[in-house]
Scaffold this motif. Structure first.
Motif, PDB file in Angstrom:
ATOM      1  N   LEU A 156      -1.299   0.123  -2.785  1.00  0.00           N
ATOM      2  CA  LEU A 156      -0.736  -1.123  -3.274  1.00  0.00           C
ATOM      3  C   LEU A 156      -1.581  -2.341  -2.887  1.00  0.00           C
ATOM      4  O   LEU A 156      -1.287  -3.453  -3.324  1.00  0.00           O
ATOM      5  CB  LEU A 156       0.696  -1.299  -2.763  1.00  0.00           C
ATOM      6  CG  LEU A 156       1.678  -0.195  -3.190  1.00  0.00           C
ATOM      7  CD1 LEU A 156       3.032  -0.420  -2.546  1.00  0.00           C
ATOM      8  CD2 LEU A 156       1.789  -0.121  -4.697  1.00  0.00           C
ATOM      9  N   GLN A 157      -2.607  -2.138  -2.085  1.00  0.00           N
ATOM     10  CA  GLN A 157      -3.459  -3.238  -1.639  1.00  0.00           C
ATOM     11  C   GLN A 157      -4.743  -3.292  -2.467  1.00  0.00           C
ATOM     12  O   GLN A 157      -5.160  -2.306  -3.069  1.00  0.00           O
ATOM     13  CB  GLN A 157      -3.814  -3.074  -0.153  1.00  0.00           C
ATOM     14  CG  GLN A 157      -2.611  -3.031   0.767  1.00  0.00           C
ATOM     15  CD  GLN A 157      -1.822  -4.322   0.758  1.00  0.00           C
ATOM     16  OE1 GLN A 157      -2.397  -5.403   0.683  1.00  0.00           O
ATOM     17  NE2 GLN A 157      -0.505  -4.206   0.813  1.00  0.00           N
ATOM     18  N   ASP A 158      -5.385  -4.439  -2.462  1.00  0.00           N
ATOM     19  CA  ASP A 158      -6.609  -4.628  -3.236  1.00  0.00           C
ATOM     20  C   ASP A 158      -7.804  -3.858  -2.670  1.00  0.00           C
ATOM     21  O   ASP A 158      -8.720  -3.486  -3.411  1.00  0.00           O
ATOM     22  CB  ASP A 158      -6.975  -6.119  -3.304  1.00  0.00           C
ATOM     23  CG  ASP A 158      -5.979  -6.896  -4.152  1.00  0.00           C
ATOM     24  OD1 ASP A 158      -5.345  -6.276  -5.042  1.00  0.00           O
ATOM     25  OD2 ASP A 158      -5.850  -8.113  -3.929  1.00  0.00           O
ATOM     26  N   ASP A 159      -7.813  -3.609  -1.350  1.00  0.00           N
ATOM     27  CA  ASP A 159      -8.964  -2.933  -0.749  1.00  0.00           C
ATOM     28  C   ASP A 159      -8.862  -1.402  -0.802  1.00  0.00           C
ATOM     29  O   ASP A 159      -9.649  -0.709  -0.181  1.00  0.00           O
ATOM     30  CB  ASP A 159      -9.166  -3.415   0.688  1.00  0.00           C
ATOM     31  CG  ASP A 159      -7.988  -3.054   1.594  1.00  0.00           C
ATOM     32  OD1 ASP A 159      -6.903  -2.752   1.071  1.00  0.00           O
ATOM     33  OD2 ASP A 159      -8.177  -3.083   2.822  1.00  0.00           O
TER      34      ASP A 159
END
Length: 172
Positions: free
Chosen positions: A136-139
């Motif tokens: 769910l995170q950009d990284d």
């Protein structure tokens, strides 16, 4: 079969002598092992083993070890262990010595590959599909290093993903 006074006295004597229920049944004749056990319970005959104390745990640890040496830990435990003799549960003090082998690997054996940080659309059949981070995170990314045709992961991540069942049981 009826329990006559003579047979009950013989049962009490044989029980006190330490014979098993099977041996007593064979000596009395015409009676089963279960019948002997039932009569022992109805007569409230005492058990033949010494009953319990408190469990004591002592742990011995070795002196400081080098990172390359395997680490061994041993534990000596004294506890009351229930032992079943027929239908009669008896307690006896038993000393148990348990050894646990802790395998410590040298730091040099662990080589974590540098991730190529690929996204889902960049993966191919020959790239490692090991996920890194929170989806769910950009990284979030995948390892992306070269993998064998038979495995979805590179060598390092395959070792993490596919452990032999004996190692999984030991780690619990």
């Amino acid at each position: 079969m009826n329990w006559t006074d003579e047979r009950v006295e013989m049962l009490k004597k044989l029980w006190a002598d330490g014979l098993s229920a099977s041996q007593i049944a064979a000596q009395l004749g015409g009676v089963s092992r279960n019948a002997v056990i039932g009569k022992v319970h109805r007569l409230n005959l005492p058990g033949r083993a010494k009953s319990g104390g408190q469990a004591k745990v002592r742990t011995k640890r070795p002196a400081a070890t080098t990172p390359r040496a395997p680490n061994y830990a041993s534990r000596t435990t004294t506890r009351s262990v229930g032992r079943s003799s027929g239908a009669t549960a008896l307690k006896a003090d038993t000393e148990v010595v348990a050894y646990q082998h802790i395998d410590t690997r040298p730091v040099e054996d662990v080589v974590v590959p540098i991730s190529r940080r690929l996204e889902l659309v960049q993966l191919t059949e020959k790239t490692c599909k090991w996920p890194n981070g929170d989806p769910l995170q950009d990284d979030f990314h995948f390892c992306g290093n070269d993998s064998d045709e038979s495995s979805p992961y590179c060598g390092y991540h395959a070792k993490l993903a596919f452990q032999p069942s004996s190692e999984r049981k030991r780690s619990r």
